[in-house]
Design a protein around this motif. Structure first.
Motif, PDB file in Angstrom:
ATOM      1  N   THR A  28       0.842  -1.189   0.000  1.00  0.00           N
ATOM      2  CA  THR A  28       0.000   0.000   0.000  1.00  0.00           C
ATOM      3  C   THR A  28       0.878   1.240   0.000  1.00  0.00           C
ATOM      4  O   THR A  28       2.056   1.181   0.375  1.00  0.00           O
ATOM      5  CB  THR A  28      -0.912   0.043   1.240  1.00  0.00           C
ATOM      6  N   GLU A  29       0.297   2.346  -0.427  1.00  0.00           N
ATOM      7  CA  GLU A  29       1.013   3.610  -0.406  1.00  0.00           C
ATOM      8  C   GLU A  29       0.100   4.698   0.129  1.00  0.00           C
ATOM      9  O   GLU A  29      -1.112   4.672  -0.074  1.00  0.00           O
ATOM     10  CB  GLU A  29       1.497   3.984  -1.813  1.00  0.00           C
ATOM     11  N   LEU A  30       0.704   5.642   0.860  1.00  0.00           N
ATOM     12  CA  LEU A  30      -0.032   6.765   1.398  1.00  0.00           C
ATOM     13  C   LEU A  30      -0.267   7.789   0.306  1.00  0.00           C
ATOM     14  O   LEU A  30       0.661   8.190  -0.386  1.00  0.00           O
ATOM     15  CB  LEU A  30       0.747   7.395   2.557  1.00  0.00           C
ATOM     16  N   LEU A  31      -1.514   8.206   0.122  1.00  0.00           N
ATOM     17  CA  LEU A  31      -1.839   9.168  -0.925  1.00  0.00           C
ATOM     18  C   LEU A  31      -1.579  10.586  -0.439  1.00  0.00           C
ATOM     19  O   LEU A  31      -2.162  11.036   0.555  1.00  0.00           O
ATOM     20  CB  LEU A  31      -3.308   9.032  -1.332  1.00  0.00           C
ATOM     21  N   ARG A  32      -0.700  11.272  -1.124  1.00  0.00           N
ATOM     22  CA  ARG A  32      -0.436  12.667  -0.789  1.00  0.00           C
ATOM     23  C   ARG A  32      -1.669  13.524  -1.051  1.00  0.00           C
ATOM     24  O   ARG A  32      -2.428  13.295  -1.984  1.00  0.00           O
ATOM     25  CB  ARG A  32       0.734  13.195  -1.625  1.00  0.00           C
ATOM     26  N   GLY A  33      -1.883  14.517  -0.176  1.00  0.00           N
ATOM     27  CA  GLY A  33      -2.990  15.440  -0.369  1.00  0.00           C
ATOM     28  C   GLY A  33      -4.303  14.987   0.223  1.00  0.00           C
ATOM     29  O   GLY A  33      -5.330  15.631  -0.002  1.00  0.00           O
ATOM     30  N   THR A  34      -4.306  13.864   0.986  1.00  0.00           N
ATOM     31  CA  THR A  34      -5.572  13.337   1.519  1.00  0.00           C
ATOM     32  C   THR A  34      -5.691  13.517   3.027  1.00  0.00           C
ATOM     33  O   THR A  34      -6.463  12.818   3.673  1.00  0.00           O
ATOM     34  CB  THR A  34      -5.732  11.850   1.159  1.00  0.00           C
ATOM     35  N   GLU A  35      -4.950  14.422   3.609  1.00  0.00           N
ATOM     36  CA  GLU A  35      -5.023  14.635   5.048  1.00  0.00           C
ATOM     37  C   GLU A  35      -6.437  15.028   5.460  1.00  0.00           C
ATOM     38  O   GLU A  35      -7.050  15.913   4.874  1.00  0.00           O
ATOM     39  CB  GLU A  35      -4.037  15.732   5.476  1.00  0.00           C
ATOM     40  N   GLY A  36      -6.977  14.346   6.470  1.00  0.00           N
ATOM     41  CA  GLY A  36      -8.316  14.647   6.975  1.00  0.00           C
ATOM     42  C   GLY A  36      -9.443  14.076   6.137  1.00  0.00           C
ATOM     43  O   GLY A  36     -10.603  14.446   6.324  1.00  0.00           O
ATOM     44  N   ALA A  37      -9.146  13.138   5.210  1.00  0.00           N
ATOM     45  CA  ALA A  37     -10.148  12.649   4.263  1.00  0.00           C
ATOM     46  C   ALA A  37     -11.203  11.769   4.937  1.00  0.00           C
ATOM     47  O   ALA A  37     -10.901  10.985   5.827  1.00  0.00           O
ATOM     48  CB  ALA A  37      -9.467  11.870   3.144  1.00  0.00           C
TER      49      ALA A  37
END
Length: 386
Positions: free
Chosen positions: A337-346
């Motif tokens: 898996t990879e952490l998606l950048r720009g998804t903080e607080g999604a």
């Protein structure tokens, strides 16, 4: 004080005037007769139908206050009066900040203590009472309506179980429990309606972004349950929810089913597909942390999914709480898996039709990022998932 005096609701103790005697300022308030809720709970758990009736009146009072820009900040059973006719009065709206403590920390009970500051002392601004403080209050952060939603969840759970939601031998231990521990959901009585269990879980999410936005959301659920709507036939018709892993199991199975449905794209001879020269290997194991499992179990999936499978059938995204709420992405032909950048607080992720974008909610905005992660683009504001 003038704002408090403007609150006109049968479940809110009225403020009649603001007076001054020499250097002392004080409020003249309505005398609320009856017994406070803390004494009622001390005799044992409150029957479900009675507890929900009390909770509904408290939520209604908080909703009116929230609509008028007032945050209680110190909701607790001792600040709720029960009259002989079953009516409720919520006391001390917004007064916690104005009252200074006259005690030492060792002499205080976590259920009756004034709020401590972020340094753990009794000096400074008072923000609530230890056993009912939200995690953000316990950390000394600014609070809003969602702090009252947390306290409301603590009070309702305490009414149903007869014991504190978060407890410790001292104020410091109580605050640590608020910030780190999960409520004992198995202590709920048999017959607790499933929607009430979900309501409590939404109120007691440690990240305020995952809670109900204000008390009106909780009041709507209580109204529907008390009316027997949405499949809850009566107050005591449905057994209490199973342990956490059993509650999360249906959603894990739903997730695997979604993956299985796209499996036919890769396996020859299924769903009318033509034989293929090679068959990609799919790793269908998805290991979630305890906190992620708790998050999956806490969501009301009628309104807020926490995972999504792309229309192309090749990618899965789901919520993680590690390092704050974000989205993890995984290709179905890969075990990583990879952490998606720009998804903080999604919250509430979903894919575009062409699978090239991932949309989600952040606070009160609908935004999107490329499926591989990247700069966040705001689609619209003033929306969200209640």
């Amino acid at each position: 004080a003038r704002v408090l005096a403007s609150l006109n609701h049968p479940a809110i103790a009225s403020v009649y005037s603001v007076e001054r005697e020499d250097s002392l300022h004080f409020l003249v308030m309505e005398l609320a007769a009856g017994e406070d809720l803390a004494k009622r709970i001390a005799r044992g758990p409150i029957p479900i139908d009675e507890a929900l009736g009390i909770a509904r009146q408290i939520a209604d009072a908080l909703e009116v206050a929230h609509e008028n820009g007032v945050v209680h900040r110190d909701l607790k059973p001792a600040n709720v009066m029960l009259a002989a006719d079953g009516s409720v009065k919520v006391l001390d709206f917004g007064l916690a900040k104005a009252i200074a403590p006259i005690a030492t920390e060792d002499s205080l009970s976590p259920t009756m203590s004034p709020t401590v500051t972020s340094t753990g002392t009794l000096a400074g601004t008072i923000l609530g009472t230890a056993a009912y403080m939200s995690p953000e209050q316990a950390k000394g952060h600014p609070v809003d309506r969602r702090a009252d939603v947390w306290a409301f969840g603590c009070v309702l759970l305490e009414m149903l179980t007869g014991r504190l939601t978060f407890a410790g031998d001292s104020i410091a231990e109580t605050l640590a429990a608020v910030m780190k521990e999960q409520p004992d959901w198995d202590s709920l009585p048999a017959g607790t309606p499933p929607r009430i269990v979900r309501l409590l879980r939404r109120c007691l999410v440690k990240d305020p972004r995952g809670r109900f936005r204000d008390a009106g959301d909780a009041r709507i659920v209580l109204d529907e349950v008390l009316a027997g709507d949405e499949g809850d036939s009566g107050i005591a018709a449905t057994p209490v929810s199973a342990p956490l892993w059993k509650r999360a199991l249906p959603w894990a199975l739903a997730l695997l089913l979604a993956v299985a449905l796209v499996f036919t794209r890769f396996v020859p001879g299924t769903a009318g597909s033509k034989p293929a020269p090679s068959v990609p290997t799919l790793d269908l194991s998805i290991v979630l942390s305890d906190e992620e499992t708790a998050t999956l179990a806490s969501y009301d999936y009628e309104v807020m999914p926490s995972f999504a499978v792309s229309p192309a059938g090749d990618r899965l995204v789901y919520t993680t709480l590690e390092g704050g709420r974000k989205l993890l992405s995984r290709r179905l032909d890969s075990p990583s898996t990879e952490l998606l950048r720009g998804t903080e607080g999604a919250s509430g992720p979903f894919f575009s039709r062409d699978s090239s974008w991932i949309g989600f909610f952040v606070d009160n905005a609908l935004v999107k990022v490329p499926a591989g992660g990247g700069a966040r683009i705001t689609i619209t504001e003033g929306v969200g998932i209640a």
